[in-house]
Design a protein around this motif. Structure first.
Motif, short mmCIF file in Angstrom:
data_model
loop_
_atom_site.label_atom_id
_atom_site.label_comp_id
_atom_site.label_asym_id
_atom_site.label_seq_id
_atom_site.Cartn_x
_atom_site.Cartn_y
_atom_site.Cartn_z
N LYS A 10 0.81 -1.21 0.00
CA LYS A 10 0.00 0.00 0.00
C LYS A 10 0.85 1.27 0.00
N TYR A 11 2.00 1.24 0.68
CA TYR A 11 2.84 2.42 0.84
C TYR A 11 4.25 2.13 0.33
N PHE A 12 4.71 2.89 -0.65
CA PHE A 12 6.06 2.71 -1.17
C PHE A 12 7.09 3.16 -0.14
N GLY A 13 8.16 2.39 0.00
CA GLY A 13 9.30 2.82 0.79
C GLY A 13 9.19 2.61 2.29
N MET A 14 8.50 1.56 2.71
CA MET A 14 8.39 1.31 4.15
C MET A 14 9.76 1.13 4.80
N ASP A 15 10.74 0.69 4.02
CA ASP A 15 12.07 0.49 4.58
C ASP A 15 12.72 1.81 5.01
N ARG A 16 12.23 2.94 4.53
CA ARG A 16 12.78 4.23 4.98
C ARG A 16 12.73 4.36 6.49
N PHE A 17 11.67 3.86 7.09
CA PHE A 17 11.51 3.96 8.55
C PHE A 17 12.50 3.05 9.26
N ARG A 18 12.73 1.88 8.70
CA ARG A 18 13.71 0.96 9.28
C ARG A 18 15.12 1.54 9.13
N ILE A 19 15.38 2.15 7.98
CA ILE A 19 16.68 2.77 7.74
C ILE A 19 16.91 3.91 8.71
N ALA A 51 17.16 1.33 -2.31
CA ALA A 51 17.71 2.01 -3.48
C ALA A 51 17.27 1.31 -4.77
N ARG A 52 17.24 -0.01 -4.75
CA ARG A 52 16.75 -0.75 -5.93
C ARG A 52 15.30 -0.39 -6.22
N GLY A 53 14.49 -0.28 -5.18
CA GLY A 53 13.09 0.10 -5.36
C GLY A 53 12.96 1.51 -5.91
N CYS A 54 13.82 2.41 -5.44
CA CYS A 54 13.80 3.79 -5.94
C CYS A 54 14.10 3.82 -7.44
N ARG A 55 15.11 3.08 -7.84
CA ARG A 55 15.45 3.03 -9.26
C ARG A 55 14.30 2.46 -10.08
N LYS A 56 13.68 1.42 -9.56
CA LYS A 56 12.55 0.78 -10.23
C LYS A 56 11.39 1.77 -10.41
N HIS A 57 11.24 2.66 -9.45
CA HIS A 57 10.13 3.62 -9.46
C HIS A 57 10.54 4.99 -10.00
N GLY A 58 11.68 5.04 -10.69
CA GLY A 58 12.10 6.28 -11.35
C GLY A 58 12.59 7.37 -10.42
N LYS A 59 13.26 7.00 -9.35
CA LYS A 59 13.79 7.97 -8.38
C LYS A 59 15.31 7.78 -8.25
N PRO A 60 16.06 8.08 -9.31
CA PRO A 60 17.51 7.81 -9.27
C PRO A 60 18.27 8.63 -8.24
N GLU A 61 17.86 9.87 -7.99
CA GLU A 61 18.57 10.69 -7.01
C GLU A 61 18.39 10.12 -5.60
N GLU A 62 17.18 9.71 -5.29
CA GLU A 62 16.92 9.13 -3.97
C GLU A 62 17.67 7.80 -3.83
N SER A 63 17.72 7.06 -4.92
CA SER A 63 18.47 5.81 -4.93
C SER A 63 19.94 6.04 -4.57
N MET A 64 20.56 7.02 -5.20
CA MET A 64 21.97 7.32 -4.93
C MET A 64 22.17 7.78 -3.49
N ARG A 65 21.24 8.57 -2.99
CA ARG A 65 21.36 9.07 -1.61
C ARG A 65 21.38 7.91 -0.62
N PHE A 66 20.52 6.92 -0.85
CA PHE A 66 20.46 5.79 0.08
C PHE A 66 21.61 4.81 -0.12
N LEU A 67 22.15 4.74 -1.32
CA LEU A 67 23.33 3.90 -1.53
C LEU A 67 24.55 4.49 -0.83
#
Length: 76
Positions: A10-19, A51-67
């Motif tokens: 239901k909500y994209f990026g739930m791992d953000r909270f774990r991170i 980060a893989r999920g971000c790339r999949k969803h067209g968020k390359p900048e956010e992907s790089m930030r988390f990598l």
């Protein structure tokens, strides 16, 4: 696992909270030295997944930030 009614569906990026929780833990000076390595390993794993999920969803900048995030916690 994998049911349509799961919050992760239901909500994209739930791992953000774990991170965020792991990053907070790693910043805590009271964290026992023998727990730092395992916590950092888990942060790396979660950041890679997110980060893989971000790339999949067209968020390359956010992907790089988390990598790059785990490198802030690498001890010299």
């Amino acid at each position: 696992g994998g049911h349509a009614d799961q919050l992760s569906k239901k909500y994209f990026g739930m791992d953000r909270f774990r991170i965020a929780a792991l990053a907070k833990l790693l910043r805590d000076p009271a964290l026992a030295p023998d727990r730092y390595g395992p916590a950092l390993d888990e942060l790396k794993r979660k950041c890679y997944i997110y980060a893989r999920g971000c790339r999949k969803h067209g968020k390359p900048e956010e992907s790089m930030r988390f990598l790059q995030l785990p490198f802030e916690f690498e001890k010299a």
